[in-house]
Design a protein around this motif. Structure first.
Motif: not given
Length: 630
Positions: A517-537, A493-498
């Motif tokens: 001005a806006h800030e969006l954080g995003y991250r993804a998790t794979d089926n093995a439970g590995n999570v990306t570092r949160t990116g910022t837009l 799954f993919i998640e975001y925080a606005l």
């Protein structure tokens, strides 16, 4: 040559001139049975003592192999060792799981190319023999690889490698500490009723001496058992570890939110102050100090935050408080939540002094090694080395690394080491004044792994689409699209925080119409439970006739955390200053995410003719030197 069985006492070394050899043994004929093997050893036993010197000497390290009722693998075996004297222990007994009286050998390969052949060790052990299946031998290991196996027919898959490296000498690598948070979570990721934080530390060198933690900025205390957080609120648990050589790991932080189990909010908000700026040797702030207040409330939410400077009246807190008057100052603060709970007043006291300058201090560089490790501390499949350089003066100009003596190269991304064997990576950094750091070093060993688990994070990216004006602002609305991919277990799954810290599941493009001005954080998790570092837009929306930055940072120069860039903070159009676009006081997920953002803003401002090339470079260098996102 002759074969013999080792006694329970340590076997002495056979020395020929200056070269130290190991035990001399006969090879096992392929068709020999275990019974014939034992008989051959018995007939040779009387010859063994005459061939060995009676100079029993304790080795510096003990390497233990064990066997059980299996014929497909050793029950346990070491993977690495240090060159020099060693005691080899081989035990095939009821204590190690052999409850059927099966014989095994520990035989060192002396013919296969690519391995060391200077140890001719061949031990036969049986749970019911005169030694109960346990034997010891003294050997001298040389750098390289040894292959060992069980020589009894039908046991051919009992084989492995022992990697021997030079004595690394002084341990200069800090331990690695990880935190695990457990408890029942709600849909927003908050822990219901309580959360339990467990800390684990590992050190492949001298070993872990102690683990400490600090809760919400308090004093560090020893970690002895999991930390239970059972009061509603938001917590910051910082942790570190020290090894027996005195190396201390860089502090890491775990953020935990606990909400009431009954839903009733009777807890006041928590306010955390942060004072930033350049510090002198006495701890005073040079030129200016900036006070940031962060209020959190896990129940009904924060309604308002107030502050009072130097005993004055309380005023609403909307932006960081900048204090540039020389002298001692105190900022008092409090917060109120939507249930009417008011926090107890807190305060931050600090001193501002006149600025001074001159950079003669080289940058500091730290290295972090990550990857899956086995019980011996070696990395399975690959290891990743990340370097972080900081310079509080003129800023970092370059970072370089040298892997296994191949020569220094520019460091632009974490270095992945995936070749089996021992490796040494040295590193250094240079600042814009020409000061060069002393080289640092990390030593690591990589071993191969069959069918390794998925330990690779997914790759996530986000983009903003929409019509833009000449200043790069999106007109009326912007559409954000987030994508992720994972070549191993697949994206779960993919998640975001606005514009807040609450992550939600991403199900499709997000349309944002609110001006400013806006800030969006995003991250993804794979089926093995590995999570990306949160990116910022980060992006801004301009509504016709509306100021894109109604609450603007109008300080005369662009200030990033604890560093003043001295670049004029001009209006870039639509009511936004350079400082508004850089947003140094935002909630950044990492220092490098902030640096990348400033680089993008500076490049665009240069392309639009708002700033000169010199100011572009200065803004980027100041971002690297600042403490934003650390």
């Amino acid at each position: 040559m002759f074969r013999h069985r080792l006694s329970r006492q340590r076997v002495v070394r056979l020395l020929a001139g200056a070269a130290a050899s190991a035990l001399v043994v006969l090879p096992l004929a392929p068709a020999a049975t275990a019974a014939e093997y034992r008989g051959e050893l018995s007939s040779a036993r009387s010859a063994t003592p005459a061939a060995a010197e009676a100079t029993d000497q304790a080795a510096d390290q003990v390497l233990t192999w064990t066997a059980d009722a299996s014929v497909s693998r050793y029950a346990s075996a070491p993977a690495t060792a240090t060159a020099g004297a060693a005691t080899i222990v081989f035990e095939n007994s009821a204590a190690t799981g052999n409850n059927i009286g099966m014989s095994h050998t520990l035989t060192f390969d002396t013919s296969t190319p690519g391995y060391n052949h200077d140890i001719t060790l061949d031990i036969l052990a049986n749970p019911f023999d005169e030694n109960g299946g346990r034997y010891e031998a003294e050997v001298v290991l040389t750098p390289g690889k040894y292959r060992y196996f069980c020589a009894i027919p039908g046991h051919s898959t009992m084989v492995g490698e022992l990697v021997v490296t030079e004595d690394p000498g002084e341990d200069t690598t800090a331990p690695v500490v990880t935190a695990d948070v457990a408890g029942q979570q709600d849909a927003d990721g908050a822990y219901i009723g309580s959360a339990t934080v467990s800390l684990t530390a590992e050190d492949a060198g001298s070993g872990v001496a102690s683990v400490e933690y600090s809760l919400d900025g308090g004093t560090y205390v020893p970690y002895g058992e999991p930390v239970v957080l059972d009061e509603p609120g938001m917590y910051m648990l910082e942790y570190r570890a020290t090894d027996n050589a005195g190396n201390v790991s860089e502090p890491e932080m775990a953020h935990v939110t606990v909400v009431p189990s009954d839903g009733e909010d009777t807890t006041a908000p928590t306010v955390t102050p942060e004072v930033t700026g350049e510090l002198d040797d006495n701890g005073a702030y040079v030129g200016t100090a900036t006070v940031n207040l962060r209020a959190v409330d896990a129940g009904s939410g924060v309604a308002s935050v107030e502050y009072a400077l130097d005993g004055g009246e309380y005023a609403p807190y909307t932006d960081p408080v900048v204090v540039d008057t020389v002298g001692e100052h105190t900022v008092a603060y409090r917060a109120t939540d939507n249930a009417g709970n008011v926090s107890a007043p807190g305060s931050a006291t600090f001193t501002v002094v006149e600025p001074s300058q001159e950079d003669t201090t080289p940058p500091s560089v730290t290295a972090e090694v990550t990857g899956e490790q086995d019980a011996d501390g070696t990395y399975v499949g690959s290891a990743t080395v990340s370097l972080l350089a900081e310079d509080a003066g003129t800023g970092v100009k370059s970072v370089e690394y040298n892997l296994d003596g191949a020569g220094y190269k520019a460091y632009t991304a974490p270095v992945v080491v995936d070749v089996t064997g021992p490796h040494t990576l040295t590193y250094r950094a240079t600042d814009n004044s020409g000061n060069v750091s002393q080289p640092g070093k990390v030593d690591l060993v990589v071993v191969g792994g069959a069918d390794p688990p998925d330990t690779t994070q997914p790759i996530a990216s986000a983009q903003v689409d929409g019509e833009q004006d000449d200043e790069g602002f999106y007109i009326d609305s912007a559409t954000i699209t987030i994508n992720a991919r994972d070549g191993e277990s697949g994206v779960a799954f993919i998640e975001y925080a606005l514009d807040d810290f609450i992550f939600r599941e991403y199900t499709g493009p997000i349309v944002v119409t609110a001006g400013g001005a806006h800030e969006l954080g995003y991250r993804a998790t794979d089926n093995a439970g590995n999570v990306t570092r949160t990116g910022t837009l980060r992006f801004s929306i301009a509504r016709e006739g509306i100021d894109a930055c109604p609450v603007s940072d109008e300080r005369p120069t662009v200030i990033m955390g604890d560093v003043d860039s001295k670049v004029a903070n001009v209006d870039t159009g639509n009511g936004c200053t350079i400082a508004d676009l850089i947003d140094a006081d935002g909630q950044w997920v990492s220092h490098w995410a902030f640096v990348r953002h400033v680089t993008q803003v500076a490049d665009q401002l240069r392309a639009d003719g708002v700033i000169t090339e010199t100011k572009r470079v200065k803004l980027i260098n100041v971002a690297k030197r600042s403490d934003v996102g650390r």
